[in-house]
Design a protein around this motif. Structure first.
Motif, PDB file in Angstrom:
ATOM      1  N   CYS A 271       0.823  -1.216   0.000  1.00  0.00           N
ATOM      2  CA  CYS A 271       0.000   0.000   0.000  1.00  0.00           C
ATOM      3  C   CYS A 271       0.855   1.264   0.000  1.00  0.00           C
ATOM      4  O   CYS A 271       0.365   2.338  -0.349  1.00  0.00           O
ATOM      5  N   TYR A 301      -4.948   6.443  -3.316  1.00  0.00           N
ATOM      6  CA  TYR A 301      -6.357   6.399  -3.724  1.00  0.00           C
ATOM      7  C   TYR A 301      -6.582   7.215  -4.997  1.00  0.00           C
ATOM      8  O   TYR A 301      -7.362   6.824  -5.862  1.00  0.00           O
ATOM      9  N   ARG A 302      -5.888   8.349  -5.086  1.00  0.00           N
ATOM     10  CA  ARG A 302      -6.032   9.171  -6.292  1.00  0.00           C
ATOM     11  C   ARG A 302      -5.530   8.415  -7.513  1.00  0.00           C
ATOM     12  O   ARG A 302      -6.176   8.409  -8.565  1.00  0.00           O
ATOM     13  N   MET A 304      -5.315   5.156  -7.897  1.00  0.00           N
ATOM     14  CA  MET A 304      -6.224   4.049  -8.198  1.00  0.00           C
ATOM     15  C   MET A 304      -7.475   4.558  -8.921  1.00  0.00           C
ATOM     16  O   MET A 304      -7.953   3.932  -9.877  1.00  0.00           O
ATOM     17  N   SER A 305      -8.019   5.684  -8.464  1.00  0.00           N
ATOM     18  CA  SER A 305      -9.216   6.238  -9.111  1.00  0.00           C
ATOM     19  C   SER A 305      -8.933   6.605 -10.560  1.00  0.00           C
ATOM     20  O   SER A 305      -9.715   6.284 -11.464  1.00  0.00           O
ATOM     21  N   SER A 310     -10.539  -0.448  -8.545  1.00  0.00           N
ATOM     22  CA  SER A 310     -11.459  -0.423  -7.416  1.00  0.00           C
ATOM     23  C   SER A 310     -10.713  -0.810  -6.138  1.00  0.00           C
ATOM     24  O   SER A 310      -9.856  -1.696  -6.154  1.00  0.00           O
ATOM     25  N   VAL A 311     -11.035  -0.138  -5.018  1.00  0.00           N
ATOM     26  CA  VAL A 311     -10.366  -0.395  -3.736  1.00  0.00           C
ATOM     27  C   VAL A 311     -11.405  -0.809  -2.695  1.00  0.00           C
ATOM     28  O   VAL A 311     -12.347  -0.055  -2.421  1.00  0.00           O
ATOM     29  N   GLN A 313     -11.632  -1.115   0.983  1.00  0.00           N
ATOM     30  CA  GLN A 313     -10.874  -0.640   2.135  1.00  0.00           C
ATOM     31  C   GLN A 313     -11.381  -1.300   3.410  1.00  0.00           C
ATOM     32  O   GLN A 313     -12.571  -1.220   3.727  1.00  0.00           O
ATOM     33  N   ARG A 324     -12.663   9.647   3.795  1.00  0.00           N
ATOM     34  CA  ARG A 324     -12.193   9.861   2.429  1.00  0.00           C
ATOM     35  C   ARG A 324     -13.355   9.702   1.454  1.00  0.00           C
ATOM     36  O   ARG A 324     -14.234   8.872   1.638  1.00  0.00           O
ATOM     37  N   ASP A 326     -12.799   9.423  -2.032  1.00  0.00           N
ATOM     38  CA  ASP A 326     -12.304   9.002  -3.335  1.00  0.00           C
ATOM     39  C   ASP A 326     -13.294   8.023  -3.959  1.00  0.00           C
ATOM     40  O   ASP A 326     -13.726   7.061  -3.318  1.00  0.00           O
ATOM     41  N   CYS A 328     -13.136   5.578  -5.912  1.00  0.00           N
ATOM     42  CA  CYS A 328     -12.787   4.162  -6.098  1.00  0.00           C
ATOM     43  C   CYS A 328     -13.036   3.314  -4.854  1.00  0.00           C
ATOM     44  O   CYS A 328     -13.025   2.091  -4.933  1.00  0.00           O
ATOM     45  N   ILE A 329     -13.283   3.956  -3.686  1.00  0.00           N
ATOM     46  CA  ILE A 329     -13.302   3.216  -2.423  1.00  0.00           C
ATOM     47  C   ILE A 329     -14.693   2.697  -2.077  1.00  0.00           C
ATOM     48  O   ILE A 329     -15.682   3.420  -2.177  1.00  0.00           O
TER      49      ILE A 329
END
Length: 543
Positions: A271, A301-302, A304-305, A310-311, A313, A324, A326, A328-329
């Motif tokens: 990570c 995260y930025r 990944m987006s 996709s994350v 978490q 957060r 973002d 993608c989370i």
């Protein structure tokens, strides 16, 4: 902004030899040309006498586990080079807790997260030592970029975005330290499209703040796994004969998506890798979803987006990471139950359903599991046995990935860190390839004389036309036990259940799958099928 990653030193009562042997810290190529302030980093002219040991320390990095107790990370700053404007150090992610000092003056306490550190004008003269004093809690360190942000003429203040499915509206504030004419530029960044741009000119007095509204024809879609997300970039220039860039910010746009059906669990260390390095590895195996067990740096995260990753978490309710936004989370309160990281256990689980997660009987030892799988007593410490066990673990990951793609399995497709193994990496590359004829046997290994079955599913990108799928289950002598040959649905889809009667003796069969464009072979993969008499994996250990 300029990166401030070199020139740092680590100090503690005792440092490991591998740190003390370093002659100098890492420095960025061409760093001296990045800005007028790039040469503010340097060694203090006065030697500091201390009973603590110190050594160069390149950032970003976690504090090594073999350093115990409180430690300090220090940086010498030439304050005279910062000028009279605003100056801030922006830490994208600090892990751990402690306090920040400028020489002996305490500036702020910190805990894990981002830190925006203003360098007060009254203290900006001569060479000063910035000190981050960490307590003895671990993990700790500076795990993301460190940027020096200076704004001599003006700066962008709070930016508020109101996303919409057709337009993107934003409100921001400009603060002028000096009177003058300024230009605010907003750029919409969307993958594969020309950037949408908007400019407005402001005439500001010294110390004046002015609000600016922006509306761009930039859609804000719901985040989709595998689809890069648009972003907005704001730039502030002072309008002169040669415009000067005063400040810039990039902000993500879009709505949160839904959780990916399956993902690759990351280790905490992964990570904190540079996002470009992690994205390159994920791209190599065509993976578009990850599971993150700890709060990662905001830059993670930025990245990944923007890449469409996709994350999932892992964060309990009330955790600060849940603040957060973002796109993608998606969040999960607690991690999935972790299975023991054991090659023998992974091999034993091949004996059950490919899309399942079998659990061994309570109290069963690993030697008993190996005996049950192989059908005879085997020494797991032997090098050739270890090689077979590693291969069987990779096979299990391959089957889990095939099951996940066919919608028969959700969650993590392997244990965290398992993809570092070359065989596992290759298995994921095959199973997750965009163009792939996926074969999923009902079981990972089979008894002699039993009835074999495997589901076939074609994954075909839209750019391909009509293709032909072929699958064959062959013996080691090349004899075909089952064969399938049929046109694929356009765009892919479920094909058929391939069935066969298995031999009455232990052996290793091979399931070949192929995709053809006309007569041209464009994708091929193969899967071993183990058939045993005394144990279903008997044939794997016969060589």
């Amino acid at each position: 902004m300029i990166p401030v990653l070199s020139g740092w030193r680590i100090s503690a009562l005792h440092l490991p030899e591998h740190l003390k042997k370093k002659e100098k810290a890492f420095s960025l190529p061409g760093e001296e040309a990045l800005s007028a302030f790039a040469d503010l980093l340097g060694e203090s002219e006065e030697a500091i006498v201390s009973d603590r040991e110190d050594a160069p320390f390149a950032l970003p990095a976690l504090i090594p586990k073999d350093i115990e107790g409180p430690i300090e990370l220090t940086l010498t700053l030439d304050m005279d080079r910062l000028g009279s404007g605003d100056a801030e150090l922006l830490f994208d992610m600090i892990c751990g807790q402690g306090s920040v000092y400028l020489d002996a003056i305490k500036l702020v306490d910190f805990t894990s997260g981002a830190l925006r550190l203003s360098l007060p004008q009254m203290l900006r003269h001569g060479q000063r030592t910035l000190r981050l004093a960490f307590d003895d809690s671990r993990p700790a360190g500076i795990c993301g970029p460190v940027m020096l942000h200076t704004a001599v003429f003006a700066r962008l203040e709070q930016i508020r975005i109101r996303p919409d499915y057709t337009d993107m509206c934003a409100e921001l504030t400009v603060f002028a330290r000096e009177a003058g004419t300024y230009v605010v530029r907003a750029q919409g960044i969307c993958a594969g499209e020309a950037p949408v741009s908007w400019d407005t000119t402001l005439s500001l007095h010294e110390g004046e703040r002015q609000d600016v509204s922006v509306c761009l024809s930039l859609p804000a879609p719901r985040f989709g796994t595998g689809s890069p997300l648009p972003s907005l970039k704001f730039l502030l220039f002072k309008k002169l004969n040669c415009p000067i860039l005063c400040d810039s910010r990039t902000i993500l746009c879009g709505y949160p998506g839904v959780r990916a059906k399956f993902d690759l669990p990351l280790t905490p260390k992964e990570c904190f890798l540079p996002p470009s390095e992690l994205l390159a590895r994920l791209s190599d195996i065509h993976c578009s979803a990850v599971c993150v067990p700890v709060p990662a740096p905001p830059l993670f995260y930025r990245a990944m987006s923007l890449a469409g990753i996709s994350v999932r978490q892992i964060a309990p309710k009330g955790s600060s990471v849940r603040e957060r936004f973002d796109p993608c989370i998606t969040f999960q309160d607690k991690p999935e139950p972790r299975e023991k990281d054991s090659l023998i256990l992974a091999a034993w689980k091949l004996c059950g359903l490919s899309a399942g997660t079998p659990i061994p009987p309570a109290g069963t030892s690993e030697n008993e599991l190996l005996l049950e799988s192989a059908g005879r007593i085997i020494d797991p410490a032997l090098e050739d046995v270890q090689a077979v066990l590693r291969w069987l673990r990779a096979l299990r990951v391959r089957l889990r990935a095939e099951a996940a793609r066919q919608g028969r399995l959700s969650g993590g497709i392997c244990a965290p860190g398992a993809w570092d193994d070359p065989d596992v990496f290759a298995a994921l590359q095959t199973a997750l390839a965009p163009l792939h004829l996926s074969a999923l046997p009902l079981f990972g290994a089979w008894w002699t004389g039993s009835h074999f079955s495997a589901s076939l599913h074609a994954f075909v990108p839209k750019s391909f036309g009509a293709l032909r799928a072929e699958a064959t289950l062959e013996t080691e002598q090349g004899e075909s036990l089952a064969h399938f040959d049929r046109a694929c649905p356009v765009g892919g889809g479920s094909m058929v259940i391939l069935e066969a009667q298995l031999p009455d003796h232990p052996c290793v069969l091979t399931l070949f799958t192929r995709l053809y464009d006309g007569d041209a072979l464009i994708e091929e993969s193969q899967l071993p099928v183990y058939v045993g008499l005394r144990g279903v994996l008997e044939a794997a250990f016969m060589r």
